[in-house]
Structure formats: C-alpha cells, structure tokens
Scaffold this motif. Structure first.
Motif, mmCIF file in Angstrom:
data_model
loop_
_atom_site.group_PDB
_atom_site.id
_atom_site.type_symbol
_atom_site.label_atom_id
_atom_site.label_comp_id
_atom_site.label_asym_id
_atom_site.label_seq_id
_atom_site.Cartn_x
_atom_site.Cartn_y
_atom_site.Cartn_z
ATOM 1 N N ILE A 78 0.996 -1.665 -0.265
ATOM 2 C CA ILE A 78 0.084 0.073 -0.193
ATOM 3 C C ILE A 78 1.144 1.278 -0.292
ATOM 4 O O ILE A 78 0.984 1.991 -0.531
ATOM 5 N N ASP A 84 -3.455 5.372 -4.928
ATOM 6 C CA ASP A 84 -4.006 4.820 -3.991
ATOM 7 C C ASP A 84 -4.851 3.715 -5.095
ATOM 8 O O ASP A 84 -5.627 3.006 -4.834
ATOM 9 N N GLN A 87 -5.483 -0.307 -1.364
ATOM 10 C CA GLN A 87 -6.402 -0.168 0.313
ATOM 11 C C GLN A 87 -6.714 -0.948 -0.179
ATOM 12 O O GLN A 87 -6.970 -1.951 0.132
#
Ligand code: SF4
Length: 282
Positions: A78, A84, A87
């Motif tokens: 991560i 992003d 997640q």
C-alpha cells in the motif's frame, strides 16, 4: 469493527491443491470489475502450496504450507502504490485496484511475502483478494475455505481483540515473524514446516534378537538442562519436535527400569533420525 482473518492449519493440509484450483476457477477467464481482472491461464499461483520434507528414513514427514496474500494491516504494498492503487478496506481485506494499478510493476517487489504476481498481458500486479467480490455478495467464506476437504483453511470475521484471544488460545503464529506487517493470515502447527525434530528408535536385544521397546523414557537435554521428555511408542519410536534448526548440541538419555540406560549426543542442523538404540537387560 469485525474484520476478516484466515487461519491455516499446516497439520491438516494434505496438498490436495483444491485451494489453488478454486482460485484458478474463480479468476481465470473471469473478470470481477472493481475487484480483479482475469488471472492468466498459466504461471500465476495466487494461493501456492509449498512443501517441506523433514528427517531421514525411516522417520520422515512432509508438511504442506498454503501461502497467499497476508492482507497485512501495515502493508508495504500500500505504501509503495501510486494513485491509491492498493487499498485496505474497513473489513481488513487488501484490494489491488485492477484499473489504477495498471503498469505498476514495482508493486511485485514491494510485497515481502512474494504474494503479488505480474500479469504481463494486462500489465497488472495481481494477488488473491480474499474473494472480496463473493463476500460482498453474501458468501460467508472464500472459495479456498469452502473447497478444502481437510479443514486446513478457516476464515473468521471477528474483532481484532477477539482475534488476539483466538491467536493465544490456538497458538497461532505469523509466517515470518521478523516481517512486521501485521498479517491477517495466521498459521497453526507451523513448526511442522519451520522447525526440526530429533527422533530415534529404542529396541531390546535378547538372545541375539531385536524387538521394539515400548515405554522407554527419552529425555532431551540442552546445556545440561532437561528440556523435554517422550515415551517410546509401540514401534519403539520417540520424537522431539518444535526445535530450532541449527540450534547446536543436544543429549538424549534413554532410560527404562528393566534395562541399562544409554546416552546419545546430537548436533542439530536439520531434522534428524538418530537411528536404533539397543538396551540390554540389567
Ligand atoms: Fe500487500 Fe504482500 Fe501484505 Fe498482501 S502480503 S497485503 S500483497 S504486502
């Protein structure tokens, strides 16, 4: 908040590979938008069963170790992902976004467990995502758990404090404790894969004939301190398990009230069968 965890019992895995096959069936030629792109037909093992042989004939055992994404709470993948692309969900599951992760090949090396696979055709990093698409549609367990014929895999959705209690009650361990990523996959009977044993066979000699001796006491000593005791079984066999590999010198004292005792010195590197030890009548 309840979160998903997977418990792997190494003592129950018989290498049927149903877990691997259920993943292949679920993801090959199947796309799950928002969760996962198709798994390639060859080369990927999102759940992989590793094998370890211990000992020497006639005292040999084999342990099988299912491995997969650990759904770490402190996941290096991560931290390494751009945009992003990976997640952590509120229920503990880690998801690699099949759109945002495109082209991020460096994520393969970010996982200390080797659980991320590179899909060359789709230019995507991929992993086993706990079958999140099924759980979100009402399934109560992932397919690997459902398909395991020996009950070696178990999923639980409980709070972290309940999980801590379960870990201590069942002696669950982390696969690589030195990797501080707070994995949500926990192992039972991990010593069968990671640790060593010292074993041997006790016999009696009488009139030139050998017979297995049941009930002999084998005492394991390290640095002149007793650290374990086993009783030989009907085949005369004893086994001390859960010993650290390459942990140095041990002495085994073999005792029986009706026979002379003897001692065996062992230098432990890997699991070792110390052979046949013959006691004679007093
Ligand atoms: Fe990420 Fe690897 Fe941990 Fe899975 S096992 S969450 S891929 S670091």
């Amino acid at each position: 908040m309840k979160k998903w965890n997977l418990i792997v019992d190494v003592g129950r895995c018989h290498n049927s590979n149903n877990c691997f096959l259920s993943v292949a069936d679920e993801y090959q030629r199947n796309e799950h938008p928002g969760y996962s792109a198709e798994m390639p037909l060859h080369g990927h093992r999102w759940i992989d069963v590793k094998k370890k042989e211990r000992g020497q004939a006639p005292m040999v055992d084999v342990a099988y170790l299912p491995t997969m994404c650990m759904h770490c709470d402190d996941a290096p993948c991560i931290a390494a992902a751009k945009d992003d692309a990976i997640q952590k969900r509120n229920d503990g599951i880690v998801i690699i976004d099949p759109v945002k992760a495109k082209g991020q090949k460096h994520l393969v090396d970010s996982c200390p467990y080797g659980a991320i696979w590179w899909n060359e055709e789709k230019q995507l990093p991929q992993h086993w995502n706990f079958d999140a698409h099924l759980l979100d549609s009402g399934w109560v367990e992932p397919r690997c758990v459902q398909s395991c014929p020996t009950g070696a895999l178990r999923s639980v959705i409980i709070t972290d404090s309940e999980m801590e209690r379960l870990k201590s009650e069942e002696g669950l361990e982390q696969l690589e404790p030195e990797i501080q990523t707070k994995p949500r996959v926990h192992y039972k009977n991990l010593h069968l894969y990671k640790k060593c044993f010292i074993g041997g066979t006790v016999v009696i000699t009488d009139s030139g004939l050998e017979d297995c001796l049941e009930g002999a006491i084998a005492v394991l000593n390290k640095d002149e301190k007793k650290i374990g005791e086993e009783i030989s079984d009907a085949f005369g066999e004893f086994k001390f398990d859960d010993l650290e590999p390459a942990s140095g010198a041990y002495r085994i004292d073999i005792l029986h009230p009706e026979y002379t005792s003897l001692s065996v010195n062992v230098e432990l590197r890997e699991s070792i069968y110390t052979g046949v030890h013959a006691l004679t009548p007093r």
